[in-house]
Design a protein around this motif. Structure first.
Motif, PDB file in Angstrom:
ATOM      1  N   THR A 258      -8.358   1.126  -1.149  1.00  0.00           N
ATOM      2  CA  THR A 258      -8.999   2.110  -0.290  1.00  0.00           C
ATOM      3  C   THR A 258     -10.000   2.861  -1.157  1.00  0.00           C
ATOM      4  O   THR A 258      -9.972   2.754  -2.382  1.00  0.00           O
TER       5      THR A 258
ATOM      6  N   VAL B 227       0.836  -1.201   0.000  1.00  0.00           N
ATOM      7  CA  VAL B 227       0.000   0.000   0.000  1.00  0.00           C
ATOM      8  C   VAL B 227       0.870   1.251   0.000  1.00  0.00           C
ATOM      9  O   VAL B 227       0.609   2.203  -0.746  1.00  0.00           O
TER      10      VAL B 227
ATOM     11  N   PHE C 232      -5.697  -4.132   0.204  1.00  0.00           N
ATOM     12  CA  PHE C 232      -5.034  -3.506  -0.935  1.00  0.00           C
ATOM     13  C   PHE C 232      -5.756  -2.322  -1.539  1.00  0.00           C
ATOM     14  O   PHE C 232      -5.174  -1.554  -2.277  1.00  0.00           O
TER      15      PHE C 232
END
Length: 129
Positions: free
Chosen positions: A122, A88, A120
């Motif tokens: 958002t 990330v 993984f």
């Protein structure tokens, strides 16, 4: 999810989809990541104990430059540990499309789609098409 009978072309279709997306989105700062738990990067037995790290390892491996011989995944898997936070952070805020082939091979993942979102993607980076 892409579902079809065995030997029905799912892997090829997913790979080609990733390739086409990379071409179309080139210059748009979108990370298109295709990984597989099959072929050269087949799941190693001990990876079942930590499926998230197995996925992270393949994401990092997919980012390596390709040569004719290609990097050796077995050696890479033994030497490199990659966390979801590292992935990330590495991808930053850039939008990303994550294509995973043979995700069903990861035993113990009861809801792989939710796992992928949780680790993984958002709201700012997710692209689901």
């Amino acid at each position: 999810a892409v579902v079809r009978c065995s030997r029905g072309g799912k892997t090829t279709a997913l790979y080609e989809l990733g390739r086409m997306l990379k071409e179309r989105l080139r210059g748009d700062d979108v990370a298109v990541i295709y990984i597989t738990l099959n072929g050269r990067t087949s799941l190693i037995r001990w990876e079942s104990l930590n499926p998230i790290n197995a996925i992270c390892r393949r994401i990092a491996f997919a980012a390596l430059p390709r040569t004719e011989e290609g990097p050796d995944f077995a050696k890479f898997a033994e030497e490199v540990e990659v966390s979801s936070m590292a992935i990330v952070e590495w991808l930053g805020a850039s939008p990303r499309i994550l294509l995973i082939d043979e995700l069903n091979k990861l035993e113990g993942m009861t809801d792989p789609g939710n796992v992928a979102k949780q680790h993984f993607l958002t709201k700012k980076t997710a692209i689901l098409r």
